[in-house]
Scaffold this motif. Structure first.
Motif, PDB file in Angstrom:
ATOM      1  N   ILE A 108       0.875  -1.175   0.000  1.00 17.98           N
ATOM      2  CA  ILE A 108       0.000   0.000   0.000  1.00 17.98           C
ATOM      3  C   ILE A 108       0.914   1.227   0.000  1.00 17.98           C
ATOM      4  CG2 ILE A 108      -1.740   1.277   1.312  1.00 17.98           C
ATOM      5  CD1 ILE A 108      -2.647  -1.463   2.459  1.00 17.98           C
ATOM      6  N   PRO A 109       0.934   1.989  -1.090  1.00 17.78           N
ATOM      7  CA  PRO A 109       1.916   3.070  -1.251  1.00 17.78           C
ATOM      8  C   PRO A 109       1.903   4.121  -0.146  1.00 17.78           C
ATOM      9  CG  PRO A 109       0.785   2.633  -3.325  1.00 17.78           C
ATOM     10  CD  PRO A 109       0.051   1.866  -2.258  1.00 17.78           C
ATOM     11  N   ASP A 110       0.730   4.389   0.432  1.00 17.21           N
ATOM     12  CA  ASP A 110       0.626   5.458   1.422  1.00 17.21           C
ATOM     13  C   ASP A 110       1.157   5.068   2.801  1.00 17.21           C
ATOM     14  OD1 ASP A 110      -0.463   7.180  -0.407  1.00 17.21           O
ATOM     15  OD2 ASP A 110      -2.543   6.768   0.153  1.00 17.21           O
ATOM     16  N   PHE A 111       1.382   3.763   3.037  1.00 19.31           N
ATOM     17  CA  PHE A 111       1.869   3.361   4.352  1.00 19.31           C
ATOM     18  C   PHE A 111       3.320   3.785   4.511  1.00 19.31           C
ATOM     19  CE2 PHE A 111       3.678   0.260   7.395  1.00 19.31           C
ATOM     20  CZ  PHE A 111       2.947   0.669   8.503  1.00 19.31           C
ATOM     21  N   VAL A 112       3.636   4.348   5.659  1.00 20.29           N
ATOM     22  CA  VAL A 112       4.922   5.027   5.851  1.00 20.29           C
ATOM     23  C   VAL A 112       6.128   4.137   5.545  1.00 20.29           C
ATOM     24  CG1 VAL A 112       4.928   4.554   8.353  1.00 20.29           C
ATOM     25  CG2 VAL A 112       6.279   6.466   7.422  1.00 20.29           C
ATOM     26  N   LEU A 113       6.121   2.886   5.985  1.00 21.19           N
ATOM     27  CA  LEU A 113       7.296   2.040   5.783  1.00 21.19           C
ATOM     28  C   LEU A 113       7.429   1.537   4.351  1.00 21.19           C
ATOM     29  CD1 LEU A 113       7.370  -0.045   9.093  1.00 21.19           C
ATOM     30  CD2 LEU A 113       8.533   2.094   8.555  1.00 21.19           C
ATOM     31  N   ASN A 114       6.420   1.803   3.518  1.00 25.50           N
ATOM     32  CA  ASN A 114       6.506   1.470   2.094  1.00 25.50           C
ATOM     33  C   ASN A 114       7.046   2.636   1.273  1.00 25.50           C
ATOM     34  OD1 ASN A 114       5.483  -1.101   2.516  1.00 25.50           O
ATOM     35  ND2 ASN A 114       3.366  -0.510   2.101  1.00 25.50           N
ATOM     36  N   LYS A 115       7.231   3.778   1.893  1.00 24.83           N
ATOM     37  CA  LYS A 115       7.776   4.942   1.192  1.00 24.83           C
ATOM     38  C   LYS A 115       9.302   4.849   1.168  1.00 24.83           C
ATOM     39  CE  LYS A 115       3.863   7.870   2.485  1.00 24.83           C
ATOM     40  NZ  LYS A 115       3.410   9.106   3.173  1.00 24.83           N
ATOM     41  N   ASP A 116       9.889   5.233   0.053  1.00 25.72           N
ATOM     42  CA  ASP A 116      11.336   5.083  -0.133  1.00 25.72           C
ATOM     43  C   ASP A 116      12.148   5.697   1.004  1.00 25.72           C
ATOM     44  OD1 ASP A 116      10.961   3.695  -2.460  1.00 25.72           O
ATOM     45  OD2 ASP A 116      11.277   5.428  -3.773  1.00 25.72           O
ATOM     46  N   ALA A 117      11.715   6.836   1.503  1.00 26.81           N
ATOM     47  CA  ALA A 117      12.478   7.536   2.538  1.00 26.81           C
ATOM     48  C   ALA A 117      12.570   6.750   3.836  1.00 26.81           C
ATOM     49  CB  ALA A 117      11.852   8.904   2.816  1.00 26.81           C
ATOM     50  N   TYR A 118      11.603   5.848   4.071  1.00 27.51           N
ATOM     51  CA  TYR A 118      11.517   5.188   5.373  1.00 27.51           C
ATOM     52  C   TYR A 118      11.727   3.664   5.329  1.00 27.51           C
ATOM     53  CZ  TYR A 118       9.348   9.683   6.468  1.00 27.51           C
ATOM     54  OH  TYR A 118       9.099  11.021   6.620  1.00 27.51           O
ATOM     55  N   ARG A 119      12.084   3.114   4.197  1.00 29.99           N
ATOM     56  CA  ARG A 119      12.236   1.661   4.072  1.00 29.99           C
ATOM     57  C   ARG A 119      13.354   1.111   4.954  1.00 29.99           C
ATOM     58  NH1 ARG A 119       9.455  -1.018   0.140  1.00 29.99           N
ATOM     59  NH2 ARG A 119       8.365   0.284  -1.386  1.00 29.99           N
ATOM     60  N   ASN A 120      14.355   1.916   5.225  1.00 26.79           N
ATOM     61  CA  ASN A 120      15.493   1.449   6.022  1.00 26.79           C
ATOM     62  C   ASN A 120      15.588   2.148   7.370  1.00 26.79           C
ATOM     63  OD1 ASN A 120      16.536  -0.353   3.973  1.00 26.79           O
ATOM     64  ND2 ASN A 120      17.125   1.496   2.845  1.00 26.79           N
ATOM     65  N   THR A 121      14.453   2.631   7.864  1.00 25.53           N
ATOM     66  CA  THR A 121      14.465   3.367   9.125  1.00 25.53           C
ATOM     67  C   THR A 121      14.869   2.485  10.300  1.00 25.53           C
ATOM     68  OG1 THR A 121      13.168   4.843  10.534  1.00 25.53           O
ATOM     69  CG2 THR A 121      12.036   2.908   9.669  1.00 25.53           C
ATOM     70  N   GLU A 122      15.551   3.089  11.256  1.00 23.06           N
ATOM     71  CA  GLU A 122      15.915   2.400  12.496  1.00 23.06           C
ATOM     72  C   GLU A 122      15.183   2.986  13.693  1.00 23.06           C
ATOM     73  OE1 GLU A 122      20.198   0.921  12.896  1.00 23.06           O
ATOM     74  OE2 GLU A 122      20.435   2.682  11.614  1.00 23.06           O
ATOM     75  N   VAL A 123      14.464   4.088  13.468  1.00 22.92           N
ATOM     76  CA  VAL A 123      13.746   4.775  14.549  1.00 22.92           C
ATOM     77  C   VAL A 123      12.285   4.965  14.134  1.00 22.92           C
ATOM     78  CG1 VAL A 123      13.610   6.835  15.996  1.00 22.92           C
ATOM     79  CG2 VAL A 123      15.850   6.007  15.217  1.00 22.92           C
ATOM     80  N   LEU A 124      11.372   4.614  15.028  1.00 19.19           N
ATOM     81  CA  LEU A 124       9.947   4.801  14.797  1.00 19.19           C
ATOM     82  C   LEU A 124       9.405   5.764  15.842  1.00 19.19           C
ATOM     83  CD1 LEU A 124       7.416   3.795  13.184  1.00 19.19           C
ATOM     84  CD2 LEU A 124       7.105   2.099  14.998  1.00 19.19           C
ATOM     85  N   VAL A 125       8.745   6.838  15.376  1.00 18.21           N
ATOM     86  CA  VAL A 125       8.104   7.799  16.280  1.00 18.21           C
ATOM     87  C   VAL A 125       6.604   7.588  16.160  1.00 18.21           C
ATOM     88  CG1 VAL A 125       7.867  10.217  16.932  1.00 18.21           C
ATOM     89  CG2 VAL A 125       9.983   9.435  15.837  1.00 18.21           C
ATOM     90  N   THR A 126       5.952   7.295  17.279  1.00 18.98           N
ATOM     91  CA  THR A 126       4.553   6.891  17.197  1.00 18.98           C
ATOM     92  C   THR A 126       3.729   7.434  18.363  1.00 18.98           C
ATOM     93  OG1 THR A 126       3.140   4.943  16.857  1.00 18.98           O
ATOM     94  CG2 THR A 126       4.990   4.697  18.381  1.00 18.98           C
ATOM     95  N   GLY A 127       2.471   6.992  18.443  1.00 20.76           N
ATOM     96  CA  GLY A 127       1.544   7.530  19.427  1.00 20.76           C
ATOM     97  C   GLY A 127       1.518   6.772  20.741  1.00 20.76           C
ATOM     98  N   ALA A 128       0.661   7.232  21.631  1.00 20.58           N
ATOM     99  CA  ALA A 128       0.590   6.698  22.990  1.00 20.58           C
ATOM    100  C   ALA A 128       0.095   5.259  23.032  1.00 20.58           C
ATOM    101  CB  ALA A 128      -0.336   7.581  23.832  1.00 20.58           C
ATOM    102  N   ASN A 129       0.480   4.560  24.102  1.00 18.34           N
ATOM    103  CA  ASN A 129       0.049   3.192  24.396  1.00 18.34           C
ATOM    104  C   ASN A 129       0.499   2.204  23.324  1.00 18.34           C
ATOM    105  OD1 ASN A 129      -1.207   1.376  26.169  1.00 18.34           O
ATOM    106  ND2 ASN A 129      -3.135   1.460  25.038  1.00 18.34           N
ATOM    107  N   PHE A 130       1.705   2.405  22.817  1.00 18.14           N
ATOM    108  CA  PHE A 130       2.233   1.527  21.780  1.00 18.14           C
ATOM    109  C   PHE A 130       2.520   0.144  22.353  1.00 18.14           C
ATOM    110  CE2 PHE A 130       5.514  -0.256  19.014  1.00 18.14           C
ATOM    111  CZ  PHE A 130       5.002   0.020  17.754  1.00 18.14           C
ATOM    112  N   GLY A 131       2.155  -0.893  21.608  1.00 19.61           N
ATOM    113  CA  GLY A 131       2.418  -2.264  22.039  1.00 19.61           C
ATOM    114  C   GLY A 131       1.394  -2.830  22.997  1.00 19.61           C
ATOM    115  N   CYS A 132       0.200  -2.235  23.050  1.00 16.61           N
ATOM    116  CA  CYS A 132      -0.850  -2.763  23.922  1.00 16.61           C
ATOM    117  C   CYS A 132      -1.412  -4.054  23.333  1.00 16.61           C
ATOM    118  CB  CYS A 132      -1.955  -1.724  24.107  1.00 16.61           C
ATOM    119  SG  CYS A 132      -2.711  -1.154  22.564  1.00 16.61           S
ATOM    120  N   GLY A 133      -2.325  -4.680  24.045  1.00 17.52           N
ATOM    121  CA  GLY A 133      -2.904  -5.928  23.560  1.00 17.52           C
ATOM    122  C   GLY A 133      -2.226  -7.127  24.193  1.00 17.52           C
TER     123      GLY A 133
END
Length: 201
Positions: A55-80
């Motif tokens: 899906i082209p719009d998903f951040v990790l599918n964009k060329d700039a972010y395919r090799n990222t080592e850092v993820l900045v995200t929202g609250a309560n990450f990793g719940c469940g």
């Protein structure tokens, strides 16, 4: 486990709250007990359509972010659920640091055991880093575990807290097994002494 000291690179922005472990790695990929090979299925339902096309719009599918080592995200990450496959998938993809306002406790602790640095920061600081990450390939962020600092592409420095013992383990590349093996000589000495004193055991 790989040592974590300093990483510099493009950070991926994912401004979503309550990203649970099933979103990180869906349950149908939990059959393996290997820590490798799960990166291709990280955020699977957000990365691919029903025909397994990206899906082209998903951040990790964009060329700039395919090799990222850092993820900045929202609250309560990793719940469940407490599935350890979630940090396995994140690490296998290549992400070594996740920055969020808050984390689910079990996921947070599992990160350290798998060579990932989770950093909890106040919302306003996460917002600042999110904006920096949104600049794409022109913005490189540095995370320095030794100094406990994050430096934005504009040179702004943010400090973060980390448990001293967890910091030591990450910087030395020690998981639970590594910690035990570091005491191998002491364990062998104890066992030899115990056998001599209690040969009937």
């Amino acid at each position: 486990m790989d040592k974590f000291e300093t990483i510099t690179g493009v950070a991926a922005p994912m401004p979503m709250i309550n990203i649970d472990t099933d979103m990180i790695i869906p349950k149908n990929f939990l059959k393996t007990i290997k820590r490798s090979g799960l990166g291709v299925n990280l955020f699977d339902e957000m990365r691919y359509d029903d025909d397994r096309n990206e899906i082209p719009d998903f951040v990790l599918n964009k060329d700039a972010y395919r090799n990222t080592e850092v993820l900045v995200t929202g609250a309560n990450f990793g719940c469940g659920s407490s599935r350890e496959h979630a940090p396995w998938a994140i690490k296998d993809f290549g992400i070594r640091c996740v920055i969020a306002p808050s984390f689910a406790d079990i996921f947070f602790n599992n990160c350290f055991k798998n060579g990932i640095l989770p950093i909890a920061l106040p919302q306003e600081q996460v917002d600042l880093l999110m904006k920096d990450a949104e600049k794409g390939s022109n913005a490189r962020m540095t995370v320095d575990l030794g100094a406990q600092t994050i430096t934005t592409s504009d040179g702004e420095v943010i400090t973060f807290d980390v448990d001293p013992f967890k910091k030591h383990c990450l910087m030395e590349g020690l998981d639970d097994i590594g910690l035990t093996m570091a005491k191998a000589d002491d364990i062998a000495s104890f066992e030899a002494k115990s056998s001599a004193q209690r040969p009937w055991v």
